[in-house]
Design a protein around this motif. Structure first.
Motif, mmCIF file in Angstrom:
data_model
loop_
_atom_site.group_PDB
_atom_site.id
_atom_site.type_symbol
_atom_site.label_atom_id
_atom_site.label_comp_id
_atom_site.label_asym_id
_atom_site.label_seq_id
_atom_site.Cartn_x
_atom_site.Cartn_y
_atom_site.Cartn_z
ATOM 1 N N THR A 1 0.855 -1.170 0.000
ATOM 2 C CA THR A 1 0.000 0.000 0.000
ATOM 3 C C THR A 1 0.901 1.233 0.000
ATOM 4 O OG1 THR A 1 -1.930 0.991 1.072
ATOM 5 C CG2 THR A 1 -0.166 0.231 2.509
ATOM 6 N N GLN A 2 0.327 2.396 -0.194
ATOM 7 C CA GLN A 2 1.095 3.627 -0.187
ATOM 8 C C GLN A 2 1.237 4.163 1.236
ATOM 9 O OE1 GLN A 2 2.671 4.878 -2.995
ATOM 10 N NE2 GLN A 2 1.929 2.871 -3.724
ATOM 11 N N ALA A 3 2.274 4.968 1.473
ATOM 12 C CA ALA A 3 2.535 5.526 2.801
ATOM 13 C C ALA A 3 3.126 6.927 2.663
ATOM 14 C CB ALA A 3 3.484 4.620 3.579
ATOM 15 N N LEU A 4 3.034 7.684 3.730
ATOM 16 C CA LEU A 4 3.550 9.054 3.767
ATOM 17 C C LEU A 4 4.700 9.141 4.756
ATOM 18 C CD1 LEU A 4 3.366 12.135 3.130
ATOM 19 C CD2 LEU A 4 1.661 12.279 4.985
ATOM 20 N N ILE A 5 5.848 9.614 4.284
ATOM 21 C CA ILE A 5 7.018 9.798 5.140
ATOM 22 C C ILE A 5 7.313 11.296 5.253
ATOM 23 C CG2 ILE A 5 8.636 9.548 3.196
ATOM 24 C CD1 ILE A 5 10.601 8.209 5.134
ATOM 25 N N VAL A 6 7.669 11.735 6.468
ATOM 26 C CA VAL A 6 7.993 13.137 6.729
ATOM 27 C C VAL A 6 9.139 13.192 7.739
ATOM 28 C CG1 VAL A 6 5.616 13.914 6.298
ATOM 29 C CG2 VAL A 6 6.332 13.315 8.635
ATOM 30 N N LYS A 7 9.662 14.380 7.988
ATOM 31 C CA LYS A 7 10.626 14.552 9.070
ATOM 32 C C LYS A 7 9.868 14.600 10.399
ATOM 33 C CE LYS A 7 14.440 16.790 8.430
ATOM 34 N NZ LYS A 7 15.487 17.819 8.189
ATOM 35 N N LYS A 8 10.476 14.057 11.442
ATOM 36 C CA LYS A 8 9.791 13.910 12.729
ATOM 37 C C LYS A 8 9.324 15.231 13.328
ATOM 38 C CE LYS A 8 11.269 9.468 14.596
ATOM 39 N NZ LYS A 8 12.018 8.769 15.658
ATOM 40 N N ASP A 9 10.019 16.313 13.070
ATOM 41 C CA ASP A 9 9.653 17.594 13.668
ATOM 42 C C ASP A 9 8.705 18.409 12.791
ATOM 43 O OD1 ASP A 9 11.349 18.222 11.600
ATOM 44 O OD2 ASP A 9 12.774 19.375 12.801
ATOM 45 N N SER A 10 8.141 17.797 11.767
ATOM 46 C CA SER A 10 7.336 18.547 10.794
ATOM 47 C C SER A 10 5.937 18.881 11.286
ATOM 48 C CB SER A 10 7.204 17.744 9.502
ATOM 49 O OG SER A 10 6.387 16.600 9.701
ATOM 50 N N GLY A 11 5.384 18.047 12.175
ATOM 51 C CA GLY A 11 4.012 18.243 12.613
ATOM 52 C C GLY A 11 2.979 17.732 11.629
ATOM 53 N N ILE A 12 3.436 17.191 10.501
ATOM 54 C CA ILE A 12 2.534 16.670 9.470
ATOM 55 C C ILE A 12 2.139 15.238 9.820
ATOM 56 C CG2 ILE A 12 2.336 16.061 7.019
ATOM 57 C CD1 ILE A 12 4.477 18.274 6.516
ATOM 58 N N LYS A 13 0.848 14.958 9.790
ATOM 59 C CA LYS A 13 0.355 13.626 10.134
ATOM 60 C C LYS A 13 -0.401 12.948 8.998
ATOM 61 C CE LYS A 13 2.003 13.785 14.269
ATOM 62 N NZ LYS A 13 3.180 12.936 14.609
ATOM 63 N N ASP A 14 -0.800 13.714 7.984
ATOM 64 C CA ASP A 14 -1.574 13.161 6.879
ATOM 65 C C ASP A 14 -1.462 14.083 5.672
ATOM 66 O OD1 ASP A 14 -3.217 15.329 7.583
ATOM 67 O OD2 ASP A 14 -4.587 14.070 8.724
ATOM 68 N N LEU A 15 -2.138 13.737 4.595
ATOM 69 C CA LEU A 15 -2.069 14.556 3.382
ATOM 70 C C LEU A 15 -2.639 15.955 3.605
ATOM 71 C CD1 LEU A 15 -3.029 12.021 0.551
ATOM 72 C CD2 LEU A 15 -0.749 12.773 1.243
ATOM 73 N N ALA A 16 -3.664 16.061 4.452
ATOM 74 C CA ALA A 16 -4.254 17.370 4.726
ATOM 75 C C ALA A 16 -3.239 18.323 5.359
ATOM 76 C CB ALA A 16 -5.473 17.207 5.640
ATOM 77 N N GLY A 17 -2.294 17.770 6.094
ATOM 78 C CA GLY A 17 -1.266 18.582 6.727
ATOM 79 C C GLY A 17 -0.249 19.152 5.755
ATOM 80 N N LEU B 1 13.748 10.470 -1.290
ATOM 81 C CA LEU B 1 13.904 10.478 0.163
ATOM 82 C C LEU B 1 14.972 11.474 0.614
ATOM 83 C CD1 LEU B 1 13.486 6.674 0.900
ATOM 84 C CD2 LEU B 1 11.803 8.516 1.074
ATOM 85 N N ALA B 2 15.991 11.658 -0.216
ATOM 86 C CA ALA B 2 16.985 12.693 0.089
ATOM 87 C C ALA B 2 16.330 14.070 0.078
ATOM 88 C CB ALA B 2 18.132 12.636 -0.921
ATOM 89 N N GLY B 3 15.333 14.233 -0.776
ATOM 90 C CA GLY B 3 14.594 15.489 -0.831
ATOM 91 C C GLY B 3 13.851 15.780 0.457
ATOM 92 N N VAL B 4 13.340 14.730 1.103
ATOM 93 C CA VAL B 4 12.681 14.898 2.398
ATOM 94 C C VAL B 4 13.701 15.308 3.454
ATOM 95 C CG1 VAL B 4 11.388 13.738 4.224
ATOM 96 C CG2 VAL B 4 10.874 13.225 1.830
ATOM 97 N N LEU B 5 14.831 14.604 3.487
ATOM 98 C CA LEU B 5 15.866 14.914 4.482
ATOM 99 C C LEU B 5 16.404 16.332 4.331
ATOM 100 C CD1 LEU B 5 18.116 11.718 4.771
ATOM 101 C CD2 LEU B 5 16.605 12.679 6.514
ATOM 102 N N ALA B 6 16.564 16.772 3.085
ATOM 103 C CA ALA B 6 17.142 18.094 2.818
ATOM 104 C C ALA B 6 16.124 19.217 2.933
ATOM 105 C CB ALA B 6 17.770 18.105 1.428
ATOM 106 N N GLY B 7 14.852 18.870 3.071
ATOM 107 C CA GLY B 7 13.825 19.893 3.169
ATOM 108 C C GLY B 7 13.378 20.440 1.833
ATOM 109 N N ARG B 8 13.783 19.787 0.750
ATOM 110 C CA ARG B 8 13.336 20.234 -0.572
ATOM 111 C C ARG B 8 11.835 19.994 -0.735
ATOM 112 N NH1 ARG B 8 15.262 17.870 -6.485
ATOM 113 N NH2 ARG B 8 13.793 19.131 -7.698
ATOM 114 N N VAL B 9 11.350 18.917 -0.110
ATOM 115 C CA VAL B 9 9.916 18.651 -0.044
ATOM 116 C C VAL B 9 9.543 18.404 1.413
ATOM 117 C CG1 VAL B 9 9.687 17.741 -2.405
ATOM 118 C CG2 VAL B 9 10.324 16.188 -0.542
ATOM 119 N N ASP B 10 8.267 18.563 1.711
ATOM 120 C CA ASP B 10 7.811 18.443 3.093
ATOM 121 C C ASP B 10 7.408 17.030 3.463
ATOM 122 O OD1 ASP B 10 7.685 21.443 3.865
ATOM 123 O OD2 ASP B 10 6.640 21.333 1.936
#
Length: 277
Positions: free
Chosen positions: A137-153, A192-201
């Motif tokens: 299935t699909q999943a959403l990965i973010v940085k831990k300090d982002s406060g994002i919990k779902d697509l709406a975030g 995934l490098a884009g997530v780590l670097a903050g290029r994407v949220d």
């Protein structure tokens, strides 16, 4: 889900990596591979004694490099298919879209293809799939300090997607309702490098590789999964009697592996838990 990356020596055939920069004109052999040959099983392959497999690296833990070898869940399962045919697997790293479009098979780059590939009606128009061998299935990965919990975030933010994947399709289908902007990456590592670097949220991709990634990158987390009901399959050339023999052997090998426990052994090797019943 956890992943063990320890290779069990001597269990599976050695796998060689062949770098491929592009396809030659479809329907021709560019001379890089040995002439096609028919083995004792009656299957004609791109190279004598080899089952040449196309994939796109890296998509850990399904296919990735450890040293000079290509290893992973898909690789181990395809070793069973090669053994069934009396062949040795050889892996070719190539663009994912050339496999799912059937172009890699038309150009005689490979005999079989894989890459944690979801079986879809659209892809069935271009390639012949094996029986399903994995549920995802699909999943959403973010940085831990982002406060994002779902697509709406992600409203007003950027969401990374990998080109030509079902994750990209899912993100596109849901962007209007959630107000984010998709950013396309060529492969999983750069996404995934884009997530780590903050290029994407955040980023959307299959749950298996994302859950594996967060173990080695503790500043990231998978915050939610989406029930997309996907199943993976191996691929061969469509409407081809020889390719049909290969996929028949693949289906037999998968069925036998599930019956005798080999599938569960491979599953536990890469994911650290028993395969779902």
């Amino acid at each position: 889900m956890s992943t063990s990356r320890t290779r069990r020596a001597g269990t599976f055939a050695a796998v060689a990596l062949v770098s491929v920069l592009g396809l030659a004109a479809c329907g021709s052999n560019d001379g890089d591979a040995e002439p096609a040959a028919t083995n004792a099983s009656g299957v004609t392959t791109v190279a004598d004694g080899k089952l040449t497999a196309c994939t796109h690296l890296s998509y850990k833990p399904f296919e990735h490099k450890e040293g000079a070898d290509v290893v992973g869940f898909d690789v181990d399962l395809t070793d069973l298919v090669a053994k069934k045919l009396g062949l040795e697997q050889e892996v070719v790293d190539i663009e994912f879209a050339t496999i799912t479009s059937g172009a890699a098979f038309a150009a005689k780059k490979c005999d079989i293809g894989y890459g944690a590939t979801t079986i879809t009606d659209e892809r069935k128009k271009a390639v012949l799939f094996s029986d399903p061998y994995f549920e995802a299935t699909q999943a959403l990965i973010v940085k831990k300090d982002s406060g994002i919990k779902d697509l709406a975030g992600l409203k007003g933010k950027k969401l990374g997607v990998q080109t030509d994947t079902t994750g990209q399709s899912y993100a596109e289908e849901n962007k209007a309702a959630n107000g984010y902007t998709p950013v396309v990456f060529e492969d999983l590592p750069t996404q995934l490098a884009g997530v780590l670097a903050g290029r994407v949220d955040g980023a959307v991709n299959d749950n298996g590789p994302l859950l594996d990634y967060v173990k080695d990158n503790p500043t990231t987390e998978v915050v939610t999964e989406f029930e997309t009901g996907e199943q993976y399959g191996l691929m061969v050339k469509k409407d081809d009697p020889n390719a049909q023999k290969i996929i028949d052997a693949a289906n037999e090998a998968l069925k036998e592996a599930k019956a005798d426990g080999t599938y569960n052994t491979i599953y536990k090797k890469w994911f650290g838990v028993d395969a779902p019943k």
